[in-house]
Design an enzyme around this catalytic site. Sequence first.
Site, PDB file in Angstrom:
ATOM      1  N   GLY A  58       0.829  -1.210   0.000  1.00  0.00           N
ATOM      2  CA  GLY A  58       0.000   0.000   0.000  1.00  0.00           C
ATOM      3  C   GLY A  58       0.860   1.254   0.000  1.00  0.00           C
ATOM      4  N   LEU A  97      -0.004  -2.756   8.822  1.00  0.00           N
ATOM      5  CA  LEU A  97      -0.660  -1.667   8.076  1.00  0.00           C
ATOM      6  C   LEU A  97      -1.723  -2.240   7.143  1.00  0.00           C
ATOM      7  CD1 LEU A  97       2.758  -0.168   7.012  1.00  0.00           C
ATOM      8  CD2 LEU A  97       1.286   0.923   8.653  1.00  0.00           C
ATOM      9  N   SER A 106      -5.011  -3.082   5.751  1.00  0.00           N
ATOM     10  CA  SER A 106      -6.463  -2.807   5.754  1.00  0.00           C
ATOM     11  C   SER A 106      -6.787  -1.926   4.552  1.00  0.00           C
ATOM     12  CB  SER A 106      -6.862  -2.048   7.026  1.00  0.00           C
ATOM     13  OG  SER A 106      -8.215  -1.642   6.954  1.00  0.00           O
ATOM     14  N   ASN A 157      -2.328  -8.996   0.509  1.00  0.00           N
ATOM     15  CA  ASN A 157      -3.210  -9.819  -0.340  1.00  0.00           C
ATOM     16  C   ASN A 157      -3.541  -9.094  -1.647  1.00  0.00           C
ATOM     17  OD1 ASN A 157      -5.015  -7.875   0.421  1.00  0.00           O
ATOM     18  ND2 ASN A 157      -6.531  -9.260   1.319  1.00  0.00           N
ATOM     19  N   TYR A 184     -14.774   0.567   9.067  1.00  0.00           N
ATOM     20  CA  TYR A 184     -13.360   0.941   9.204  1.00  0.00           C
ATOM     21  C   TYR A 184     -13.081   1.461  10.615  1.00  0.00           C
ATOM     22  CZ  TYR A 184      -8.869   3.158   8.040  1.00  0.00           C
ATOM     23  OH  TYR A 184      -7.538   3.529   7.994  1.00  0.00           O
ATOM     24  N   ALA A 244      -1.193   0.008  12.922  1.00  0.00           N
ATOM     25  CA  ALA A 244      -1.561   1.274  12.292  1.00  0.00           C
ATOM     26  C   ALA A 244      -3.041   1.536  12.542  1.00  0.00           C
ATOM     27  CB  ALA A 244      -1.291   1.214  10.794  1.00  0.00           C
TER      28      ALA A 244
END
Length: 316
Positions: free
Chosen positions: A11, A73, A75, A33, A145, A114
Amino acid sequence: MARIAVAGGAGLIGSHLCSLLVERGDTVYCIDNLSTGFRENILPLSKKKNFHFVKADISKPFRAPKVGCIYNLASPASPIDYQEKPIQTLDAGSVGVKNLLELARKSDAKILFASTSEVYGNPLEHPQKESYWGNVNPIGPRSCYDEAKRFGEAMCSSYRRVYGVDAKIARIFNTYGPKMRANDGRVVPNFICQALGNEPITVYGNGSQTRSFCYVSDLVDGLDRLMASEEQGPMNLGNPRETTMLELANLVVSLAGSGSKIVFEGLPQDDPERRMPDISLAKKTLGWHPKTSLEEGLAISIDYFRSRMHAGLKQN
Ligand code: UDP
């Protein structure tokens, strides 16, 4: 040299963090992923001997590398992404966080989670200090979230209490820079790509809502310092310069030398009215503060998107 896992390493923040660690000579296992991470972000690293890519979902069983340090981190992070994948987002913040805490416990590793300024929701306190408990709608469109991250913080705190795991919590405010996905729906890539294409700049609501934008390398420096310190947090990491979305739109248009006009569109439900970190804790305990001005960081980001467009690269 340390052996480090970076979950979510493909990311925006993760890929910049991997670069820093690989350059330093650490052995890095990037776990991703690729659901919202982008393989191209880590392509230059894949040639390095001390970089390893593990395609895995942290919320499912996976073969974990043996490491002494874990950054979590992983997500979806943009409102469009997490609202498209609400269940996966909740899984990442719950099962995924627990899986990595278990890995930390079994391997006696340090772990940094995170978390996010979203734990403050639509804040009733301004600027936001770590002591503020937040104002979050538990069932609204952002809740998958916000509540996942709040749950993740609770899980880290419980692993600390029950097993003595060295689990650190960073609360990350809006971060931007090269390697953002052009279509992730967030305001910085939206405005830049619209400005570069001379298309209308879509300001949601009347543009008076505020955010505080931190350039990615500053943020990564904060994470690195938190990991190296004895601090556990929660610790705000972000740039305290507060900007309205209308100011941001005008700034991007002017820096890009664009002829775009501003148009106003509907404000998404539960869009926080303002956000600004109080970073006195990070300043005092880590000696950290952001160094890149919004103008500098936006100019670098504009160059990044412009060169991708000129090279005809997929805007992903
Ligand atoms: N926003 C906007 N135009 C866009 C995209 C976003 O005005 O094209 C606004 C959005 O409503 C919010 C702010 O920009 O008030 C930041 O949105 P973003 O999705 O980047 O991150 P958030 O902080 O909301 O998670």
